[in-house]
Design a protein around this motif. Sequence first.
Motif, short mmCIF file in Angstrom:
data_model
loop_
_atom_site.label_atom_id
_atom_site.label_comp_id
_atom_site.label_asym_id
_atom_site.label_seq_id
_atom_site.Cartn_x
_atom_site.Cartn_y
_atom_site.Cartn_z
N ARG A 1 0.77 -1.44 0.15
CA ARG A 1 -0.35 -0.02 -0.15
C ARG A 1 0.82 1.15 0.39
NH1 ARG A 1 -5.64 -0.37 3.03
NH2 ARG A 1 -6.47 -2.39 2.38
N GLY A 2 2.37 0.87 0.32
CA GLY A 2 3.08 2.15 0.08
C GLY A 2 3.41 2.44 1.46
N TYR A 3 3.36 1.64 2.35
CA TYR A 3 3.91 2.65 3.70
C TYR A 3 5.71 1.71 3.73
CZ TYR A 3 -0.26 5.34 4.60
OH TYR A 3 -1.49 6.22 3.15
N LEU A 4 6.12 2.03 4.56
CA LEU A 4 7.21 1.00 5.46
C LEU A 4 6.91 1.82 6.89
CD1 LEU A 4 10.55 2.14 3.76
CD2 LEU A 4 9.19 0.56 3.68
N VAL A 5 6.92 0.22 7.23
CA VAL A 5 6.59 0.76 8.74
C VAL A 5 8.15 0.42 9.56
CG1 VAL A 5 5.05 -0.18 11.29
CG2 VAL A 5 4.30 0.09 8.72
N GLU A 6 8.60 0.65 10.63
CA GLU A 6 9.95 0.76 12.18
C GLU A 6 8.95 0.67 12.86
OE1 GLU A 6 12.51 3.56 11.01
OE2 GLU A 6 12.94 2.97 8.93
N SER A 7 9.76 -0.19 13.83
CA SER A 7 9.07 0.14 15.49
C SER A 7 10.40 -0.17 16.34
CB SER A 7 7.68 -0.91 16.02
OG SER A 7 8.38 -2.13 15.75
N LYS A 8 9.98 0.71 17.12
CA LYS A 8 11.63 0.17 18.55
C LYS A 8 10.40 -0.15 20.02
CE LYS A 8 14.58 2.51 21.34
NZ LYS A 8 14.64 3.42 22.46
N ARG A 9 10.90 -1.35 20.57
CA ARG A 9 10.42 -1.62 21.42
C ARG A 9 10.99 -0.90 23.10
NH1 ARG A 9 6.14 -4.97 20.60
NH2 ARG A 9 5.72 -5.51 18.38
N GLY A 10 10.13 -1.43 23.90
CA GLY A 10 10.18 -0.82 25.14
C GLY A 10 9.71 0.95 25.67
N GLY A 11 10.20 1.21 26.68
CA GLY A 11 9.50 2.36 27.56
C GLY A 11 9.53 3.73 26.73
N GLY A 12 11.30 4.05 25.29
CA GLY A 12 10.74 5.41 24.76
C GLY A 12 10.41 4.56 23.44
N GLY A 13 9.14 3.62 23.35
CA GLY A 13 9.40 3.09 21.85
C GLY A 13 8.27 3.91 21.36
N TYR A 14 8.49 3.50 20.01
CA TYR A 14 8.10 4.48 19.24
C TYR A 14 7.79 3.62 17.63
CZ TYR A 14 11.88 4.84 16.71
OH TYR A 14 13.20 4.29 15.98
N ILE A 15 6.66 3.89 16.80
CA ILE A 15 5.88 3.05 16.08
C ILE A 15 6.24 4.34 15.00
CG2 ILE A 15 4.66 1.81 13.98
CD1 ILE A 15 3.15 0.95 17.03
N ARG A 16 6.99 4.55 14.08
CA ARG A 16 7.56 4.78 12.84
C ARG A 16 6.68 4.73 11.03
NH1 ARG A 16 13.20 6.29 12.15
NH2 ARG A 16 12.70 7.55 13.96
N ILE A 17 5.14 5.46 10.83
CA ILE A 17 5.07 4.93 9.77
C ILE A 17 5.83 6.35 8.27
CG2 ILE A 17 2.94 4.66 7.88
CD1 ILE A 17 1.77 4.24 11.15
#
Length: 155
Positions: A54-70
Amino acid sequence: MKNISDIIEGYLKSIIEEESKGQIEIKRSEIAEKFQCVPSQINYVINTRFTQERGYLVESKRGGGGYIRILRVRAHTKADLIEHIIQSLERGASESMTEDIVFRLIDEDVISKREAKLILAALNRTTLAIPLPARDELRSRILCAMLLTLKYEKK
């Protein structure tokens, strides 16, 4: 009436479009709290609605300061987009993968909604009523032929 997944998808897409970089960083728990749902619902939306097809890249970082980047990925030209999709079809195409590709082609104004309906009707599992993996291979070959036609017609 839209379901919660559609609403979350729409919200995330609107934020991505507002950002000049075409990407966002979110915390799953914050989005879940905003929509009063469980965090796994956010995972479901991201995993099914923000795919590479669908044209997206998703990155994620787990943990307390974690995030999901789209990150929204757009091809330079429609021909480049079609070529990239054709290359991704070398290993076959499942029905859900095909749907994601068709949604992206609509989103990037390569095909109309009417053309999308025709493509999906031609490539659904009831039309291609043969066993797997031959069905996915045939679906891929038909979709590649359709895309090649679009690539050379739309230049």
